[in-house]
Each structure stands twice: as C-alpha cells, then as structure tokens.
Design an enzyme around this catalytic site. Structure first.
Site, short mmCIF file in Angstrom:
data_model
loop_
_atom_site.label_atom_id
_atom_site.label_comp_id
_atom_site.label_asym_id
_atom_site.label_seq_id
_atom_site.Cartn_x
_atom_site.Cartn_y
_atom_site.Cartn_z
CG HIS A 1 -1.98 -0.94 1.30
ND1 HIS A 1 -2.17 -1.84 2.32
CD2 HIS A 1 -2.99 -1.16 0.42
CE1 HIS A 1 -3.26 -2.57 2.08
NE2 HIS A 1 -3.76 -2.18 0.93
CB CYS B 1 -3.76 -1.10 8.22
SG CYS B 1 -2.14 -1.69 8.55
C1 CIR Z 1 -3.46 -7.61 3.40
O1 CIR Z 1 -2.63 -8.14 2.67
O2 CIR Z 1 -4.46 -7.08 2.94
C2 CIR Z 1 -3.25 -7.65 4.89
N1 CIR Z 1 -2.55 -8.83 5.24
C3 CIR Z 1 -2.48 -6.44 5.37
C4 CIR Z 1 -3.24 -5.16 5.18
C5 CIR Z 1 -2.52 -4.00 5.76
N2 CIR Z 1 -3.22 -2.80 5.52
C6 CIR Z 1 -2.64 -1.63 5.34
O3 CIR Z 1 -1.44 -1.52 5.30
N3 CIR Z 1 -3.44 -0.58 5.13
#
Ligand code: CIR
Length: 268
Positions: A174, A260
C-alpha cells in the site's frame, strides 16, 4: 483508565477486533511466519488504549471473524471531511469486510459513497496531507478506483476542492506502507527503498527503518509508531514530536502497520 488520564475527545476512531483466523491473513511481499493470535489480541488492546489515552473515542466495527485481515479496518473506507467512501479491495477475499464498516459509518451519520466495479481501492493506499489526497496505484488500487475516489470527494461539498495525485507503487502493498506524513506535512519514507517516486511530495524526511515510515497522527505533536522503529522514534522526538510507541509485531507479520488498525474521524 481514570478520566483525568485522558485528553479531551478529539474524534472517533473506527477499530475492529482481530479475527480468530488472523494468522491466515494475506501476505504478498513477506514470507509467511506463524502469528501468535493471543499476543496479537493483547497488542491490539494496547493499541486501542493508546488511541483512547490520546482522546479518541473508539467505535467498534462489528467483527468479521471469517475474514482473517478484517482487523485492518483502514482498508475498508476512506474518510474525508464528513464523507465516508467505502472501498472495494483489489484483493477479492477482503471484500466481505465491507458490510460492517458500511453499517458503522451509516450509524455515525456520515455521508456515504462507495467505489464500484470495475474500480478497486484499499484505504491503505490513500494518504491525505492537507488538501492533497495521494492515491497509490498498485496491486490493490487501480486507476478507476482512484478516479472514482476523486469523483466522490468532488461531489460532496465539504470534501470538494481536494487535489488527487496518483502515485504508482513499486514493490509495496500500500502507499501508506511506504509513506505517511508528519503533522507539518513532511512525508516519511525509507532511505534507498525506492518504493514510490518521492518527487511528488513537497517535503520528505528519509528514515532508516521500514516501520519508521508509518505514523498515525494522534493530534498535536503526538505520533503513534511501531516499536520496530526505535531509531525513527528517537529521531522524531529530536524534532520535537511526541512518539507514542506500540508493539504490533504480530500484525507486521502479515504486512499490517499502525495505520491500518484504525480509521480516525477527527471531530473538526
Ligand atoms: C493484506 O494483505 O491485505 C493484509 N494482510 C495487510 C493489510 C494491511 N493494511 C494496510 O497496510 N493498510
């Protein structure tokens, strides 16, 4: 916690309890390693306590226990000046996380918009700095998602006038896994990481730890940071900021970071 230890309320924080299936969360750029879900729960509680101590009222989004990544509530919605734009993840497995967030933002009385097919967008790809909205384009967010976000912001009076800047992403999940901003708008980025074209940001501070790139602005000089970036925390303290450090090791194993785990809705 006694009321005297809390700051005045500065806004509402959307948060969501970790799923019992957290250890099955998606990994894209990391090798899978075991996640201690019990420890993750404790770390999440400490994260919530840090928000509360800084004056944020917690609003729990209904758990989505079938979704291992649902604790990363930031990815489900973008908030801007009273408008909540529901996201549509580029990871189809995560789209079932949306319903609980939709209910929460509706119950809070926010104006609600949504990204629709064929657009995709994860909230973690949206970095707001003043009136500029940087949108990372990569595995999770496509050009149509970025375009729809710009449309939704332009259609709502209070969020109109934002400049949306697309930022192509390199090998990073991201945008906000690569860059976030300090209270004065200076963008933090990892030295030599080459994950995004930093020339789009007016002011950049290079740091030496990957986890040093992500901070959550808690209000005033307070910045929430991961314990895995101690040298960056010291460097930010040197600059007069007040780092609030939390250990999120179990979330970092599945590519989560401090940003997140919440969506902050400032009171004004
Ligand atoms: C994913 O791959 O979607 C989750 N394991 C991690 C999401 C992390 N979100 C973020 O950095 N906004």
């Amino acid at each position: 916690m006694r009321p005297a230890e809390r700051d005045p309320v500065v806004g509402t924080a959307l948060v969501r309890d970790p799923s019992p299936r957290l250890a099955d969360g998606l990994v894209t750029y990391l090798d899978r390693v075991p996640v201690d879900v019990e420890l993750a729960r404790h770390q999440h509680q400490a994260y919530l306590a840090a928000l509360t101590a800084a004056g944020w009222d917690l609003r729990a989004v209904a758990p989505a226990d079938d979704h291992p990544d649902s604790v990363f509530v930031e990815d489900t919605v973008v908030y801007c000046a009273g408008l909540a734009v529901l996201a549509r993840s580029g990871a189809p497995q995560r789209r079932g996380e949306l319903a609980g967030t939709a209910t929460a933002v509706t119950e809070l009385g926010l104006a609600v918009g949504a990204i629709e097919a064929p657009g995709t967008l994860d909230g973690g790809d949206v970095l707001q700095v003043g009136d500029t909205v940087y949108v990372g384009r990569g595995k999770r967010t496509n050009a149509e998602g970025a375009r729809q976000l710009a449309d939704r912001l332009a259609a709502y009076p209070a969020s109109r006038g934002r400049t949306v800047v697309e930022v192509p992403l390199g090998s990073v999940l991201h945008l906000k896994s690569a860059v976030t901003a300090l209270p004065d708008g200076t963008v933090l980025a990892e030295r030599d990481a080459d994950l995004v074209d930093l020339s789009v940001f007016p002011q950049v501070l290079l740091v030496d730890e990957p986890a040093g790139c992500y901070v959550v602005l808690l209000g005033g000089n307070r910045v929430l940071m991961a314990a895995s970036a101690p040298r960056t925390a010291a460097a930010l303290a040197e600059r007069g900021l007040d780092p609030v450090v939390v250990d999120i090791s179990e979330f970092e194993k599945i590519e989560g970071c401090v940003t997140c785990l919440s969506v902050l809705l400032p009171s004004r």
